[in-house]
Design a protein around this motif. Structure first.
Motif, short mmCIF file in Angstrom:
data_model
loop_
_atom_site.label_atom_id
_atom_site.label_comp_id
_atom_site.label_asym_id
_atom_site.label_seq_id
_atom_site.Cartn_x
_atom_site.Cartn_y
_atom_site.Cartn_z
N ASP A 189 0.84 -1.21 0.00
CA ASP A 189 0.00 0.00 0.00
C ASP A 189 0.87 1.26 0.00
O ASP A 189 0.61 2.22 -0.72
CB ASP A 189 -0.93 0.02 1.23
CG ASP A 189 -1.99 -1.09 1.14
OD1 ASP A 189 -2.18 -1.65 0.04
OD2 ASP A 189 -2.59 -1.39 2.19
N ILE A 190 1.93 1.22 0.82
CA ILE A 190 2.83 2.39 0.88
C ILE A 190 3.51 2.58 -0.48
O ILE A 190 3.62 3.70 -1.00
CB ILE A 190 3.90 2.19 1.99
CG1 ILE A 190 3.24 2.22 3.36
CG2 ILE A 190 4.99 3.26 1.90
CD1 ILE A 190 4.18 1.95 4.52
N ALA A 191 3.94 1.47 -1.09
CA ALA A 191 4.64 1.56 -2.38
C ALA A 191 3.71 2.13 -3.45
O ALA A 191 4.14 2.98 -4.26
CB ALA A 191 5.13 0.17 -2.80
N ILE A 192 2.45 1.71 -3.44
CA ILE A 192 1.50 2.23 -4.45
C ILE A 192 1.30 3.73 -4.22
O ILE A 192 1.36 4.55 -5.14
CB ILE A 192 0.16 1.46 -4.38
CG1 ILE A 192 0.39 0.02 -4.86
CG2 ILE A 192 -0.91 2.14 -5.24
CD1 ILE A 192 -0.80 -0.91 -4.70
N GLU A 193 1.08 4.10 -2.96
CA GLU A 193 0.82 5.51 -2.63
C GLU A 193 1.98 6.42 -3.07
O GLU A 193 1.76 7.52 -3.55
CB GLU A 193 0.60 5.62 -1.11
CG GLU A 193 0.17 7.02 -0.67
CD GLU A 193 0.16 7.14 0.86
OE1 GLU A 193 0.11 6.10 1.56
OE2 GLU A 193 0.24 8.30 1.33
N HIS A 194 3.21 5.93 -2.91
CA HIS A 194 4.37 6.80 -3.19
C HIS A 194 5.08 6.44 -4.50
O HIS A 194 6.19 6.94 -4.75
CB HIS A 194 5.37 6.72 -2.03
CG HIS A 194 4.80 7.24 -0.75
ND1 HIS A 194 4.72 8.58 -0.45
CD2 HIS A 194 4.24 6.59 0.30
CE1 HIS A 194 4.16 8.73 0.74
NE2 HIS A 194 3.86 7.53 1.22
#
Ligand SMILES: Cc1ncc(COP(=O)(O)O)c(C=O)c1O
Length: 395
Positions: A189-194
């Motif tokens: 989720d963090i990777a997608i967001e950033h």
């Protein structure tokens, strides 16, 4: 003559420590090697059907260059394995490499620019930091909780405009921690967001002790995930050097890598053909040796962890995968740092461990890593020596 500045950040403590061991051995004394994660050096041997496939390939003159991306039949067998673990994958998104080490090198060469930052679990397997530095980037360690889950706040606080990728090693080397589904999902989720790549190393995927292993594939969806895996550990083929890169077939964000990583594969011609033929047998042949290996390793793990935790000044968590323990040492005033501890241990007892700070200074310092691959009588001798060494140092 001038040596490139770029090589100055490269280090690999697991092998760098060997020069001290050689010096010790030159005095005629014996060493108990607990530094390198190579099961084939102990009583775990390459299964016969895999050896036979290699010999057969060589005898039948299959000794020429292979396709740069890898043997088509092996790529198919890899798709069968990784799809079963949940990873969205087509044959064309698999690239066979000379070990995970080369796969990691090619991946980081393709995504790291000078000044970019790559997040990795603290502590981590040293080549992650070395390759990032080699390509001009900066490794950034993120914190894991006691149970091995990532500290999401810590990860988020370390992301900025220079961040390029998050690495996951599960089971991890040096801690043996296994990421659970929730932790993996949080990092995705963090990777997608950033807009970050996710590099996930699952080289120990079939050496897990207490629960079902969850692969990154189960939560990858269409995120830009690069999966690294290989034959060294579970298939006991360390010296043969065979691994692979898988690019998430459902991620359009990986289209640039789909073009570029194969260029690096072509420049180095191909990986070893007879070994690739044997690797097909490894994936499609009997898998019984894995159960035996995990049973043997579980006993050795339990023994070593029990012994370590009974020593005053050492504490150690129960690893859930791979074949490493990463105990914490109370250095107090006896040693200035973990490196001094490891060298003193070597010179006083002949037991060779690796200093924790070599796996990342922020979270590795104050620890040491040992492998519990040797048979129990050797582990017993090593633990006895360590126990006496610590008790003498406390006086
Ligand atoms: C996490 C991890 N990745 C990669 C490797 C190297 O794998 P290979 O032998 O396939 O190059 C190791 C070896 O110890 C490892 O621990």
């Amino acid at each position: 003559m001038k040596v490139s500045d770029r090589t100055s950040g490269v280090e690999y403590v697991i092998r760098d420590i060997i020069s001290y061991a050689r010096k010790y051995e030159s005095t005629g004394k014996q060493i108990i090697y607990l530094n390198i994660g190579d099961p084939v050096k102990y009583d775990f041997k390459t299964p016969d059907h895999i050896k036979a496939a290699l010999i057969d390939a060589v005898t039948k003159d299959q000794n020429y260059y292979a396709e740069s991306e890898g043997l088509p039949e092996l790529r198919k067998a890899i798709v069968e394995k990784e799809s079963q673990k949940g990873f969205p994958l087509a044959d064309s998104d698999v690239l066979v490499t000379n070990g995970v080490s080369e796969g990691l090198d090619m991946t980081l060469a393709s995504i790291v620019d000078p000044g970019t930052e790559v997040l990795m679990p603290g502590p981590y397997y040293p080549p992650y930091a070395s390759y990032v530095k080699f390509y001009g980037g900066k490794p950034i360690e993120f914190k894991l909780y006691e149970d091995g889950r990532p500290d999401v706040e810590d990860v988020s606080s370390k992301i900025n405009s220079k961040s390029r990728a998050i690495c996951i090693i599960s089971p991890n080397n040096p801690t043996g921690e296994v990421f659970d589904r929730k932790g993996l999902q949080q990092l995705i989720d963090i990777a997608i967001e950033h807009n970050l790549y996710v590099i996930c190393d699952e080289i120990y995927d079939n050496i897990v002790f207490d629960e079902q292993f969850t692969s990154i594939g189960r939560v990858a969806s269409d995120a830009p995930v690069i999966l690294l895996n290989g034959f060294s550990k579970g298939y006991l083929m360390t010296g043969w050097r065979c691994g692979y890169i898988c690019l998430n077939s459902d991620s359009r964000k990986l289209d640039g890598l789909r073009e570029n990583v194969p260029k690096l594969a072509r420049v180095r011609i191909s990986s070893n053909l007879p070994v690739q033929i044997a690797a097909i047998q490894a994936l499609r042949g009997p898998q019984d040796h894995i159960i035996e290996m995990v049973q043997k390793l579980r006993k050795r793990r339990d023994y070593v962890v029990k012994r370590l935790n009974s020593i005053n000044g050492i504490s150690c968590k129960l690893p859930r995968g791979a074949f490493y323990v990463f105990p914490k040492i109370e250095l107090e005033h006896r040693w200035n740092d973990d490196r001094e501890f490891v060298l003193d241990l070597l010179n006083s007892t002949g037991v060779l461990a690796v200093q924790g700070s070599g796996f990342g200074r922020e979270f590795g310092a104050g620890h040491f890593r040992i492998v519990y691959l040797p048979p129990e009588n050797v582990l017993e001798e090593a633990m006895d020596k360590l126990e006496i060494f610590i008790s003498k140092s406390s006086k």
